[in-house]
Design an enzyme around this catalytic site. Structure first.
Site, PDB file in Angstrom:
ATOM      1  N   TRP A   1     -42.260 -32.705 -14.392  1.00 30.09           N
ATOM      2  CA  TRP A   1     -43.107 -33.572 -13.582  1.00 30.09           C
ATOM      3  C   TRP A   1     -44.101 -34.352 -14.443  1.00 30.09           C
ATOM      4  O   TRP A   1     -44.779 -35.263 -13.953  1.00 30.09           O
ATOM      5  CB  TRP A   1     -43.853 -32.748 -12.530  1.00 30.09           C
ATOM      6  CG  TRP A   1     -44.832 -31.762 -13.113  1.00 30.09           C
ATOM      7  CD1 TRP A   1     -44.545 -30.611 -13.785  1.00 30.09           C
ATOM      8  CD2 TRP A   1     -46.256 -31.852 -13.067  1.00 30.09           C
ATOM      9  NE1 TRP A   1     -45.700 -29.978 -14.172  1.00 30.09           N
ATOM     10  CE2 TRP A   1     -46.761 -30.706 -13.742  1.00 30.09           C
ATOM     11  CE3 TRP A   1     -47.155 -32.764 -12.528  1.00 30.09           C
ATOM     12  CZ2 TRP A   1     -48.135 -30.471 -13.887  1.00 30.09           C
ATOM     13  CZ3 TRP A   1     -48.518 -32.524 -12.677  1.00 30.09           C
ATOM     14  CH2 TRP A   1     -48.990 -31.392 -13.346  1.00 30.09           C
TER      15      TRP A   1
ATOM     16  N   GLU B   1     -50.161 -22.783 -14.376  1.00 28.88           N
ATOM     17  CA  GLU B   1     -49.149 -21.741 -14.488  1.00 28.88           C
ATOM     18  C   GLU B   1     -49.726 -20.356 -14.774  1.00 28.88           C
ATOM     19  O   GLU B   1     -48.976 -19.395 -14.941  1.00 28.88           O
ATOM     20  CB  GLU B   1     -48.135 -22.127 -15.571  1.00 28.88           C
ATOM     21  CG  GLU B   1     -47.325 -23.339 -15.167  1.00 28.88           C
ATOM     22  CD  GLU B   1     -46.751 -24.045 -16.373  1.00 28.88           C
ATOM     23  OE1 GLU B   1     -46.612 -23.406 -17.420  1.00 28.88           O
ATOM     24  OE2 GLU B   1     -46.455 -25.242 -16.254  1.00 28.88           O
TER      25      GLU B   1
ATOM     26  N   GLN C   1     -54.063 -25.033 -17.134  1.00 29.77           N
ATOM     27  CA  GLN C   1     -54.303 -26.470 -17.123  1.00 29.77           C
ATOM     28  C   GLN C   1     -55.031 -26.854 -15.852  1.00 29.77           C
ATOM     29  O   GLN C   1     -55.071 -26.098 -14.882  1.00 29.77           O
ATOM     30  CB  GLN C   1     -53.002 -27.242 -17.216  1.00 29.77           C
ATOM     31  CG  GLN C   1     -52.089 -27.092 -16.019  1.00 29.77           C
ATOM     32  CD  GLN C   1     -50.759 -27.773 -16.251  1.00 29.77           C
ATOM     33  OE1 GLN C   1     -49.988 -27.343 -17.098  1.00 29.77           O
ATOM     34  NE2 GLN C   1     -50.487 -28.818 -15.506  1.00 29.77           N
TER      35      GLN C   1
END
Length: 852
Positions: free
Chosen positions: A374, A506, A619
């Site tokens: 993505w 994640e 992130q």
């Protein structure tokens, strides 16, 4: 960066000294590509090297994924990029002594990547053991005009004596074995020890099965078929020599190697120039013989046009690229150099992808196995959309072409519509770790978001009505079944929830009501509803075709709007922030400020279950939502969310710094924004994540443009309205950049006191600056005074800003670091506050499904 070795030059990356210590990094930094074909920056001598790399976008092999415990719907087929036959080798011998950088006496050395011409050059002065003073000049080009062409040219001049000179040009199948010298040079590349999921998946069996191979005079052809995926590749090369010296030629061709060896009786001062023209072609099913024929035609055309014509066209192509793309930072040549290098990397990753995806590493390395993520839609496409829209359209067509596989994947996961894979080459999901991979359903919304941004900025309704509408409809259908309604006491639908998903972060997986996912899904649903109604009104024929093609029902758009309006957006009244997900604030806080530096990135030092128990981010997640959907959040909400999440973000992902720079600039942390910008712009040039050797971080490079234009330039385009609210750093005299807006080229220049827009030929453009509306017509200039550069906040958010706050249940937030135990240490629970051992002896990690 070592500025003695890599001096500042606003248009070139120059290396003045060779080193084995970081050879893998420099192979990446000096790699060349055009979006289809990529050549790592290996020296033509072939040794030493970290990774001899020739990569072709989409050219891959497949293999069965072996799960320790299989379950329904797990990804079954892995995909990894194949190292195509290597044509870079042009070995030099003088008096039969080889030029070897690890042993030879090098008196002069300079390697230069010229970003104005798109050509890599190298100058070497070498003293042989017998006292021959030899100059070796070399250049290499991967053509942007000729998608399948690479040109390499080497000139050898013995200055002080006559001497025999040999130039050995080779084609080598490195995928299935190294060349005759074997593996790497001692110390080359310094690969990281242990498991690292960012690296490519290895295949032990033979990958490239030889097909047709031959030599005819100066021309050589090798071709192969991959064992499992059935793809084919052919490389055809011409070899030209230009010298006044006498010479002979010897040739050799075998299934995995071919040679053209020029033996020259060189006179003192009389140069020997050997040029190699190479054409690569690949296919998912065309026989290798057909690809050989295509390569022959490519080289016949180049031979007829002449070699210099290829260099001239490359320079002209680059001039056009920079006219559309160059961002100019006043007074900072170091940042200017790094900016242009990043933008050049995006061109090398995307320009000639031509309907293929943009791999996370482009075509500069094998990292992430050559997969598409993505990253493309969120970090790369904005740059393409506003500078070269055709490239963006090509990238979106890749997603359109993936719809059949995405529909199949949605059915496997019991959803309607289509579900795009988190990582892929072929279109099928290739992530073996579903928690941080398949569960990232947000990619559906990311693709639709990029589609909407493209259409708004370009006005390309033809693409939207004919193909893009299928993406919008099928992605919205997936959300309508993935989410569910909760009803009020009267039995009416009240709130729409989305459970069991993973957001961009994640380090937090499979959660309920991830804020980023819900906010982006809301956009996706609204966008799809608007698109189908607009198509019905403006393009009835295309609408009718879509209804028939997709079996579209009249009530679907209304259902999407209803779900979007009722979408649950998590918010904590007590903390005054948006929780990342339904239970994020219930977790303990990871004390990043007290975590030893050698434990980063966390994913390589802690089991996923350890990380998942904490408030800690790989992130930016909520912060990314604040930027992408900023018109749905107030200034106070953005500031509060940024202050909460910034101290929890590790920086383990190269995707974070650019987003943090943008939001930091917007809310007022202007010095911090500049710090984050520096981190993003030097991710690869400074090897800040210690894995640049595996290839360029293309998403980060693309994000640099967004950090400049949206972060410091303050550009937004919410709801199709172009606006600016600049945040120029205090020591930047100016910032200037071009934009392509609905067919009209704009040149935007920002100083501390004013913003100026110059419009080229095209329709008038409406825009706003800090809430005031303006219009600029073609050929006109509009200048808007600026009163300052937005709010200014000192320092940066810290854990102290969020600790000792109360959760919704009244308990205090506190921070800690998981203890790291060894076989000789025993976790101890003492006192009223237990210190839990959550980081026991590290074991082999599973595939974390990491991003870039």
């Amino acid at each position: 960066m070592d500025r003695d070795r890599f001096p500042v030059d606003p248009w070139r990356l120059v290396e003045t000294a060779f080193s084995l210590d970081d050879i893998g990094v420099t192979e990446t930094l000096f790699a060349l590509g055009n979006g289809y074909l990529g050549l790592r920056g290996n020296h033509p001598e072939g040794r030493p090297a970290h990774e001899h790399g020739t990569f072709i976008n989409g050219f891959h092999e497949t293999f069965p994924i072996r799960h320790a415990e299989q379950a329904y719907g797990f990804a079954e087929v892995g995909q990894t990029i194949v190292n195509a036959p290597d044509a870079k080798v042009m070995r030099v011998y003088v008096d039969d002594e080889p030029l070897e950088f690890d042993t030879s006496d090098i008196r002069e050395y300079e390697r230069t990547l010229d970003m104005r011409t798109g050509v890599l050059t190298r100058h070497v002065r070498w003293m042989t053991p017998s006292g021959k003073d030899v100059v070796v000049d070399f250049d290499r080009m991967v053509s942007f005009e000729e998608k399948h062409l690479a040109v390499m040219r080497l000139t050898v001049t013995v200055l002080n004596s006559d001497a025999p000179v040999t130039v050995s040009c080779q084609l080598i199948n490195r995928q299935d074995g190294e060349d005759v010298y074997g593996g790497r040079a001692p110390g080359a590349g310094k690969p990281s020890a242990g498991f690292d999921p960012r690296k490519a998946d290895p295949i032990s069996e033979r990958v490239l099965q030889p097909q047709e191979y031959w030599q005819d005079g100066a021309r050589t052809a090798l071709s192969y078929r991959t064992t499992s995926s059935g793809m084919t590749v052919a490389v055809v090369a011409d070899h030209l020599i230009d010298t006044e010296n006498e010479y002979t030629v010897r040739t050799l061709v075998e299934p995995d190697i071919a040679k053209h060896v020029f033996g020259v009786q060189a006179k003192a001062g009389v140069p020997v120039t050997v040029t190699k023209l190479v054409s690569y072609h690949t296919s998912r099913g065309v026989p290798a013989r057909e690809l050989v024929d295509r390569g022959v035609r490519t080289l016949d055309r180049v031979d007829a046009e002449g070699v210099q014509t290829q260099y001239d066209r490359q320079a002209a192509w680059m001039a056009g690229f920079w006219e559309r793309s160059d961002v100019v930072i006043g007074g900072h040549d170091d940042l200017q150099q790094a900016t242009r290098w990043c933008l050049f990397q995006v061109a090398q990753a995307a320009a000639r992808a031509d309907g293929l995806g943009v791999p996370a590493k482009g075509v500069t390395g094998s990292g992430y196995s050559g997969h598409y993520f993505w990253d493309t839609e969120i970090y790369v496409l904005p740059f393409l959309i506003y500078t070269t829209p055709l490239w963006a359209r090509n990238a979106l067509r890749m997603r359109y072409n993936m719809l059949p596989a995405a529909r199949k994947r949605a059915r496997q996961l019991n959803e309607a519509g289509a579900l795009f894979p988190w990582r892929t080459i072929s279109g099928e999901e290739a992530s073996a770790y579903y928690a941080a991979g398949t569960a990232q359903y947000h990619i559906n919304a990311d693709v639709s978001f990029a589609l909407g941004k493209y259409v708004r900025a370009t006005g390309d309704d033809e693409f939207l009505y004919r193909e893009g509408i299928d993406i919008a409809v099928e992605t919205a259908r997936m959300w309508s079944t993935l989410g569910f309604w909760r009803f009020n006491e009267g039995g009416e639908r009240a709130v729409f929830h989305i459970h069991g998903v993973t957001g961009p972060d994640e380090y937090t997986t499979v959660v309920n009501d991830n804020l980023f996912t819900n906010v982006m899904a809301r956009y996706n649903l609204r966008f799809a509803a608007r698109v189908v109604r607009e198509t019905a009104d403006r393009a009835p024929a295309e609408y009718a075709a879509m209804v028939k093609r997709l079996g579209f029902g009249e009530g679907e758009a209304d259902a999407w709007d209803a779900a979007a309006e009722a979408m649950h957006i998590p918010y904590s009244e007590r903390l005054g922030i948006h929780p990342q997900d339904a239970v994020f604030l219930e977790r303990e806080v990871w004390d990043l400020e007290s975590t030893p530096p050698d434990l980063f990135p966390l994913m390589l030092h802690f089991h996923p279950l350890v990380i998942y128990r904490y408030q800690v981010l790989k992130q930016a997640d909520v912060v990314l939502a604040l930027y992408l959907q900023g018109n749905h959040f107030t200034d106070d909400e953005k500031l509060a969310d940024f202050k909460y999440y910034d101290p929890l973000t590790t920086g383990d992902s190269t995707l974070s710094a650019v987003v943090q720079a943008i939001l930091a600039a917007e809310v007022g942390y202007q010095k911090l924004a500049l710090d984050y910008f520096a981190q993003s712009i030097f991710v690869d040039l400074g090897d800040l994540h210690h894995n640049t050797a595996e290839g360029v971080h293309v998403a980060s490079a693309g994000g640099v443009w967004t950090a400049l234009v949206a972060g410091f330039g303050g550009m937004r385009d919410y709801c199709g309205e172009l606006s600016f609210d600049p945040r120029l750093p205090a020591d930047w005299p100016s910032l200037s950049f071009p934009l392509h807006w609905r067919g009209t080229p704009l040149q935007v220049t920002i100083t501390r006191r004013e913003l100026t827009i110059v419009a080229g030929a095209g329709e008038p453009v409406l825009f706003s600056v800090r809430g005031r509306d303006f219009e600029v017509a073609g050929g006109e200039t509009v200048t808007v005074p600026l009163a300052g550069q937005g709010p200014v906040l000192e320092g940066r958010p810290t854990l102290k800003d969020i600790l000792e706050s109360l959760r919704e249940d009244g308990t205090l937030l506190s921070a800690s670091v998981p203890s790291v135990t060894t076989t000789t240490s025993i976790p101890v629970i003492t006192g009223a506050t237990p210190v839990l051992d959550l980081g026991r002896e590290r074991e082999q990690h599973g595939n974390l499904g990491v991003d870039t």
